[in-house]
Design a protein around this motif. Structure first.
Motif, PDB file in Angstrom:
ATOM      1  N   ASP A  70       0.815  -1.202   0.000  1.00 48.13           N
ATOM      2  CA  ASP A  70       0.000   0.000   0.000  1.00 48.13           C
ATOM      3  C   ASP A  70       0.855   1.262   0.000  1.00 48.13           C
ATOM      4  OD1 ASP A  70      -2.571   1.323   0.184  1.00 48.13           O
ATOM      5  OD2 ASP A  70      -2.026   1.819   2.236  1.00 48.13           O
ATOM      6  N   SER A  71       1.991   1.205   0.675  1.00 47.48           N
ATOM      7  CA  SER A  71       2.835   2.397   0.782  1.00 47.48           C
ATOM      8  C   SER A  71       3.389   2.825  -0.572  1.00 47.48           C
ATOM      9  CB  SER A  71       3.988   2.150   1.762  1.00 47.48           C
ATOM     10  OG  SER A  71       4.669   0.960   1.448  1.00 47.48           O
ATOM     11  N   LEU A  72       3.714   1.862  -1.441  1.00 42.42           N
ATOM     12  CA  LEU A  72       4.214   2.198  -2.767  1.00 42.42           C
ATOM     13  C   LEU A  72       3.124   2.850  -3.601  1.00 42.42           C
ATOM     14  CD1 LEU A  72       6.577   2.156  -4.680  1.00 42.42           C
ATOM     15  CD2 LEU A  72       5.932  -0.157  -5.379  1.00 42.42           C
ATOM     16  N   GLU A  73       1.900   2.364  -3.455  1.00 38.62           N
ATOM     17  CA  GLU A  73       0.789   2.976  -4.172  1.00 38.62           C
ATOM     18  C   GLU A  73       0.563   4.406  -3.706  1.00 38.62           C
ATOM     19  OE1 GLU A  73      -0.878   1.812  -6.807  1.00 38.62           O
ATOM     20  OE2 GLU A  73       0.640   0.231  -6.724  1.00 38.62           O
ATOM     21  N   LEU A  74       0.708   4.621  -2.407  1.00 36.11           N
ATOM     22  CA  LEU A  74       0.570   5.975  -1.876  1.00 36.11           C
ATOM     23  C   LEU A  74       1.635   6.896  -2.448  1.00 36.11           C
ATOM     24  CD1 LEU A  74      -0.290   5.286   1.864  1.00 36.11           C
ATOM     25  CD2 LEU A  74      -1.636   6.676   0.298  1.00 36.11           C
ATOM     26  N   LEU A  75       2.859   6.392  -2.538  1.00 39.08           N
ATOM     27  CA  LEU A  75       3.933   7.192  -3.120  1.00 39.08           C
ATOM     28  C   LEU A  75       3.605   7.583  -4.560  1.00 39.08           C
ATOM     29  CD1 LEU A  75       7.265   5.560  -1.861  1.00 39.08           C
ATOM     30  CD2 LEU A  75       6.490   7.895  -1.474  1.00 39.08           C
ATOM     31  N   ARG A  76       3.087   6.642  -5.328  1.00 39.71           N
ATOM     32  CA  ARG A  76       2.765   6.932  -6.719  1.00 39.71           C
ATOM     33  C   ARG A  76       1.717   8.035  -6.836  1.00 39.71           C
ATOM     34  NH1 ARG A  76       2.846   0.921  -7.592  1.00 39.71           N
ATOM     35  NH2 ARG A  76       4.844   0.461  -8.602  1.00 39.71           N
ATOM     36  N   LYS A  77       0.819   8.096  -5.863  1.00 43.56           N
ATOM     37  CA  LYS A  77      -0.227   9.126  -5.884  1.00 43.56           C
ATOM     38  C   LYS A  77       0.319  10.494  -5.466  1.00 43.56           C
ATOM     39  CE  LYS A  77      -3.970   5.878  -4.827  1.00 43.56           C
ATOM     40  NZ  LYS A  77      -4.995   5.471  -3.823  1.00 43.56           N
ATOM     41  N   ILE A  78       1.330  10.481  -4.622  1.00 42.18           N
ATOM     42  CA  ILE A  78       1.837  11.732  -4.045  1.00 42.18           C
ATOM     43  C   ILE A  78       2.839  12.432  -4.940  1.00 42.18           C
ATOM     44  CG2 ILE A  78       3.164  12.690  -2.111  1.00 42.18           C
ATOM     45  CD1 ILE A  78       2.003  10.378  -0.409  1.00 42.18           C
ATOM     46  N   VAL A  79       3.702  11.668  -5.613  1.00 37.79           N
ATOM     47  CA  VAL A  79       4.841  12.265  -6.312  1.00 37.79           C
ATOM     48  C   VAL A  79       4.453  12.910  -7.639  1.00 37.79           C
ATOM     49  CG1 VAL A  79       6.436  10.605  -5.272  1.00 37.79           C
ATOM     50  CG2 VAL A  79       5.423  10.100  -7.513  1.00 37.79           C
ATOM     51  N   ASN A  80       5.369  13.736  -8.133  1.00 38.71           N
ATOM     52  CA  ASN A  80       5.240  14.353  -9.444  1.00 38.71           C
ATOM     53  C   ASN A  80       5.451  13.276 -10.517  1.00 38.71           C
ATOM     54  OD1 ASN A  80       5.649  15.842 -11.847  1.00 38.71           O
ATOM     55  ND2 ASN A  80       6.433  17.593 -10.693  1.00 38.71           N
ATOM     56  N   LYS A  81       4.601  13.246 -11.528  1.00 39.24           N
ATOM     57  CA  LYS A  81       4.667  12.195 -12.552  1.00 39.24           C
ATOM     58  C   LYS A  81       5.662  12.525 -13.669  1.00 39.24           C
ATOM     59  CE  LYS A  81       1.298  10.057 -10.426  1.00 39.24           C
ATOM     60  NZ  LYS A  81       0.928  11.066  -9.433  1.00 39.24           N
ATOM     61  N   GLU A  82       6.226  13.720 -13.691  1.00 35.82           N
ATOM     62  CA  GLU A  82       7.150  14.106 -14.750  1.00 35.82           C
ATOM     63  C   GLU A  82       8.500  13.396 -14.595  1.00 35.82           C
ATOM     64  OE1 GLU A  82       7.533  18.319 -14.884  1.00 35.82           O
ATOM     65  OE2 GLU A  82       5.365  18.667 -14.765  1.00 35.82           O
ATOM     66  N   ASN A  83       9.325  13.485 -15.639  1.00 35.51           N
ATOM     67  CA  ASN A  83      10.663  12.900 -15.611  1.00 35.51           C
ATOM     68  C   ASN A  83      11.646  13.922 -15.051  1.00 35.51           C
ATOM     69  OD1 ASN A  83      13.137  11.712 -16.030  1.00 35.51           O
ATOM     70  ND2 ASN A  83      12.868  11.380 -18.223  1.00 35.51           N
ATOM     71  N   PRO A  84      12.194  13.687 -13.845  1.00 34.21           N
ATOM     72  CA  PRO A  84      13.076  14.683 -13.236  1.00 34.21           C
ATOM     73  C   PRO A  84      14.385  14.871 -14.006  1.00 34.21           C
ATOM     74  CG  PRO A  84      13.116  12.644 -11.982  1.00 34.21           C
ATOM     75  CD  PRO A  84      12.035  12.495 -13.002  1.00 34.21           C
ATOM     76  N   ARG A  85      14.778  13.860 -14.780  1.00 36.89           N
ATOM     77  CA  ARG A  85      16.031  13.976 -15.542  1.00 36.89           C
ATOM     78  C   ARG A  85      15.922  15.034 -16.637  1.00 36.89           C
ATOM     79  NH1 ARG A  85      16.086   8.086 -14.846  1.00 36.89           N
ATOM     80  NH2 ARG A  85      17.824   7.522 -13.471  1.00 36.89           N
ATOM     81  N   MET A  86      14.696  15.359 -17.023  1.00 39.77           N
ATOM     82  CA  MET A  86      14.478  16.414 -18.013  1.00 39.77           C
ATOM     83  C   MET A  86      14.466  17.792 -17.358  1.00 39.77           C
ATOM     84  SD  MET A  86      14.278  14.691 -20.778  1.00 39.77           S
ATOM     85  CE  MET A  86      13.673  15.929 -21.932  1.00 39.77           C
ATOM     86  N   LYS A  87      14.193  17.820 -16.074  1.00 39.12           N
ATOM     87  CA  LYS A  87      14.055  19.102 -15.364  1.00 39.12           C
ATOM     88  C   LYS A  87      15.327  19.527 -14.650  1.00 39.12           C
ATOM     89  CE  LYS A  87      11.056  21.577 -12.136  1.00 39.12           C
ATOM     90  NZ  LYS A  87       9.846  21.541 -11.295  1.00 39.12           N
ATOM     91  N   TYR A  88      16.127  18.534 -14.188  1.00 40.47           N
ATOM     92  CA  TYR A  88      17.318  18.844 -13.395  1.00 40.47           C
ATOM     93  C   TYR A  88      18.572  18.255 -14.024  1.00 40.47           C
ATOM     94  CZ  TYR A  88      13.680  19.705  -9.898  1.00 40.47           C
ATOM     95  OH  TYR A  88      12.571  20.158  -9.252  1.00 40.47           O
ATOM     96  N   THR A  89      19.669  18.970 -13.881  1.00 39.17           N
ATOM     97  CA  THR A  89      20.969  18.477 -14.323  1.00 39.17           C
ATOM     98  C   THR A  89      21.868  18.300 -13.103  1.00 39.17           C
ATOM     99  OG1 THR A  89      20.795  19.614 -16.445  1.00 39.17           O
ATOM    100  CG2 THR A  89      23.001  18.942 -15.746  1.00 39.17           C
ATOM    101  N   LYS A  90      22.360  17.080 -12.904  1.00 40.44           N
ATOM    102  CA  LYS A  90      23.211  16.794 -11.753  1.00 40.44           C
ATOM    103  C   LYS A  90      24.554  17.495 -11.882  1.00 40.44           C
ATOM    104  CE  LYS A  90      25.450  12.994  -9.241  1.00 40.44           C
ATOM    105  NZ  LYS A  90      25.635  11.535  -9.138  1.00 40.44           N
ATOM    106  N   LEU A  91      24.990  18.105 -10.799  1.00 37.96           N
ATOM    107  CA  LEU A  91      26.286  18.778 -10.778  1.00 37.96           C
ATOM    108  C   LEU A  91      27.336  17.963 -10.036  1.00 37.96           C
ATOM    109  CD1 LEU A  91      25.147  22.471 -10.099  1.00 37.96           C
ATOM    110  CD2 LEU A  91      25.680  21.387 -12.293  1.00 37.96           C
ATOM    111  N   GLU A  92      26.978  17.486  -8.820  1.00 34.46           N
ATOM    112  CA  GLU A  92      27.954  16.709  -8.057  1.00 34.46           C
ATOM    113  C   GLU A  92      27.283  15.994  -6.889  1.00 34.46           C
ATOM    114  OE1 GLU A  92      30.819  19.027  -5.886  1.00 34.46           O
ATOM    115  OE2 GLU A  92      29.372  20.585  -5.398  1.00 34.46           O
TER     116      GLU A  92
END
Length: 345
Positions: free
Chosen positions: A49-71
């Motif tokens: 159930d906890s994983l399903e809750l996470l899926r409902k709470i989080v942003n559905k977009e791809n974070p790799r498109m929004k953020y660039t890792k620096l370090e």
């Protein structure tokens, strides 16, 4: 550090009634338990159930498109942390990447995410967004460009004015959490983050405990050896004042630049606490009686004698604290030295 007696005003401000029911607030019980059928709720939890809750709470977009890792910048409870840039704004953020393999971790991460989303305060690291990426939960938070208090302690000796400013900001964060039925349970110098403008914030809520009207105390051992309160070490039910003991240990860190019993094995350090032995300053006369009394108020073995965050905010040592901006020159100087050292490597 001698024993202290609370003044009448402080005693009146006791936290005895601090955890009265607040049904409008989210509670751990509302997420994971059923008041009508606890057994069914427990089974539901086991089935993911906890994983399903996470899926409902989080942003559905791809974070790799929004953020660039620096370090990569470090590790927190249950996850690694990296510095990244928001491609749209150019602003820096911190991204905590948590591996969700294992049911209990999934449950803990729902808890952490909810407490971060709901409990927003100037003295808590600001939550920005969250994503599910494969088996990882990504928590996007504000980037604290001044590093950790642990870094500061390792590089310099703090003045009492600087300590008072740090204590005041930490206590404001703890008072807010405690007022909202949350025990932090992991107060330590590496979880206290700084900005170059001098601001001080608590970070990493992986071990927090949400109290409810049905469960106003905890008994599970959680936290970091060396900072654990006596009641946690001995397995007794405990409340929010465990955070105050840990803050007192942070005070010893700031004063002596190391945790009490640092050279002892964890079990030995815990045995000292369990036997009712309080940490003592090695050279108490080097510090003001006001600072010594403040630490004594934090490090009372008897929980009834230990002051609450609300009471400590009224302590003379804190009432005389200067604004946190006085920390900016120190933080910036240490940051500059670290950058110069990196360039030489």
């Amino acid at each position: 550090m001698g024993s202290v007696t609370k003044p009448a005003a402080a005693a009146a401000a006791s936290s005895k009634g601090d955890f009265s029911p607040r049904p409008e607030k989210w509670s751990q019980g509302s997420l994971f338990t059923s008041r009508t059928d606890p057994a069914a709720a427990q089974q539901q939890e086991v089935e993911g159930d906890s994983l399903e809750l996470l899926r409902k709470i989080v942003n559905k977009e791809n974070p790799r498109m929004k953020y660039t890792k620096l370090e990569y910048i470090g590790s927190g409870t249950f996850g690694d942390v990296c510095r990244a840039v928001d491609n749209a704004t150019g602003g820096e953020v911190a991204i905590k990447k948590i591996n969700l393999k294992g049911l209990r971790k999934k449950k803990l991460k729902v808890n952490e995410l909810m407490v971060m989303k709901i409990n927003r305060n100037p003295n808590l690291v600001n939550y920005l967004d969250s994503y599910l990426v494969g088996d990882e939960l990504w928590l996007v938070m504000e980037f604290m460009d001044g590093g950790t208090l642990s870094d500061i302690i390792s590089k310099t000796c703090l003045s009492e004015d600087q300590m008072a400013a740090i204590f005041q900001e930490c206590l404001r964060g703890l008072y807010f959490l405690h007022s909202n039925h949350v025990i932090y349970r992991d107060v330590k110098s590496c979880n206290i983050l700084l900005r170059t403008n001098g601001s001080v914030k608590l970070a990493d809520f992986g071990l927090f405990a949400q109290l409810t009207p049905e469960q106003s105390r905890r008994s599970s051992v959680a936290g970091t050896s060396g900072w654990l309160a006596p009641e946690v070490v001995t397995g007794q039910p405990y409340g929010p004042k465990v955070d105050i003991w840990s803050l007192g240990i942070v005070g010893i860190e700031m004063v002596e630049r190391e945790v009490p019993c640092r050279n002892a094995v964890p079990v030995s350090a815990q045995l000292l606490t369990a036997r009712g032995e309080r940490p003592q300053l090695r050279q108490p006369n080097r510090f003001s009686s006001c600072l010594r009394d403040f630490l004594s108020c934090c490090l009372q073995i008897d929980v009834k004698c230990r002051w609450s965050a609300k009471e400590l905010l009224k302590h003379p040592f804190i009432r005389s604290a200067k604004p946190p901006c006085i920390l900016a020159p120190l933080i910036n100087a240490i940051k500059k030295k670290k950058e110069e050292w990196r360039k030489k490597m």
